[in-house]
Design an enzyme around this catalytic site. Structure first.
Site, PDB file in Angstrom:
ATOM      1  N   LYS A 166       7.753  11.939  -9.715  1.00 50.40           N
ATOM      2  CA  LYS A 166       6.683  11.827 -11.039  1.00 50.40           C
ATOM      3  C   LYS A 166       6.825  12.886 -12.097  1.00 50.40           C
ATOM      4  CE  LYS A 166       2.545  13.177 -11.066  1.00 50.40           C
ATOM      5  NZ  LYS A 166       1.194  13.845 -10.791  1.00 50.40           N
ATOM      6  N   CYS A 184      -6.370 -10.858 -14.346  1.00 46.55           N
ATOM      7  CA  CYS A 184      -6.272  -9.829 -12.923  1.00 46.55           C
ATOM      8  C   CYS A 184      -6.472 -10.282 -11.756  1.00 46.55           C
ATOM      9  CB  CYS A 184      -7.071  -8.631 -13.532  1.00 46.55           C
ATOM     10  SG  CYS A 184      -6.623  -7.165 -11.985  1.00 46.55           S
TER      11      CYS A 184
END
Length: 306
Positions: free
Chosen positions: A209, A293
């Site tokens: 990351k 969602c």
């Protein structure tokens, strides 16, 4: 008498501390605990506890090699993903989050040369793991007051350096990482940061990351998506990926998300997670994509509004 002998033997065994258990990183000047006799043990009844604490805080964790080539992927684009993406993007334009003001890419000193700016971005990223953005920002501000450049960090007393970043998560380990990184940059890169992913990942405490975000923010090179806990959680919650770890999320997301979105999706979703789509009690009643969602894996608390 046999019971007394066994007790004394147990005490003798307890005070023979394994040298590995009191091994401290050379970079730290931490006083060692000395046990001279069984009677001293009575005066230091918490020795074993202290030693274990020091061991866990200061020893170097052996990091496993990072595999950036996952085979599991989702090649089919999720239904309605573009609609969801645009709705989240519109929401974020009107609702600022910590990442927009005190995120790692915002903490460098504008007056510094480009090389120092890159170093300050990298340092911010190294401090940011397991730490909220405002805490990271304060630690970086402390370092800037002391002179945030490789030369200063490399020669700084580690105890003082540790104090400056004491509020961030795992600050003891990060102190070691920062000083090792500063020395590496001075020795191998003339004080600059690496401009390729492999060498960025070789730096102490830098995972995928951080490396992807550092390459993007330092060199304007987009080689992958930086996936943190927010991106990982939200992508699974939306049904965009089905993964158990951030690196799996990155591989699956990159498999179908157009590359033109890679540079913005981290900040977009991190901010969304900071202000709305939280780990517990997500604010679904205020969410512009609630009707689209599936809420996969959502943790509903007492005050949740859905």
């Amino acid at each position: 008498m046999k019971r007394v002998a066994r007790t004394r033997a147990a005490l003798n065994k307890q005070i023979k501390l394994d040298p590995e258990e009191i091994k401290i990183k050379k970079e730290f000047d931490v006083p060692s605990v000395k046990v001279e006799s069984p009677t001293a043990l009575e005066l230091n009844e918490n020795v074993s506890v202290k030693m274990e604490s020091i061991k866990s805080e200061f020893t170097t964790v052996k990091e496993e090699p990072i595999d950036l080539n996952y085979s599991d992927s989702i090649s089919k684009k999720p239904n309605n993903w573009e609609q969801v993406y645009q709705l989240i993007k519109e929401f974020r334009k009107e609702n600022k989050a910590d990442v927009d003001t005190v995120g790692c890419a915002k903490l460098f000193d504008e007056s510094e040369p480009e090389q120092i700016k890159r170093y300050q971005i990298l340092t911010s990223l190294q401090l940011s793991s397991q730490t909220k953005d405002p805490i990271t920002a304060q630690a970086v501000a402390n370092l800037k007051q002391a002179g945030l450049n490789p030369s200063n960090i490399a020669k700084m007393d580690p105890i003082e350096l540790n104090k400056l970043i004491s509020k961030v998560g795992y600050h003891n380990k990060k102190t070691v990482y920062l000083q090792k990184t500063a020395n590496i940059l001075l020795e191998k890169y003339n004080g600059d940061v690496p401009n390729n992913l492999k060498e960025m990942l070789d730096l102490p405490g830098v995972g995928p990351k951080m490396a992807y975000l550092a390459m993007q923010e330092c060199w304007n090179l987009v080689e992958g998506i930086g996936v943190d806990t927010h991106v990982h959680r939200i992508c699974n919650r939306l049904g965009w990926v089905k993964s158990k770890a951030p690196e799996q999320t990155r591989a699956q997301l990159q498999d179908w998300l157009d590359k033109k979105y890679w540079s913005e999706v981290n900040v977009l979703l991190v901010g969304y997670g900071q202000v709305l789509c939280k780990p517990v009690n997500p604010m679904c009643g205020s969410c512009p994509v609630a009707h689209l969602c599936p809420k996969i894996g959502s943790r509903k608390g007492k005050n949740v509004d859905w």
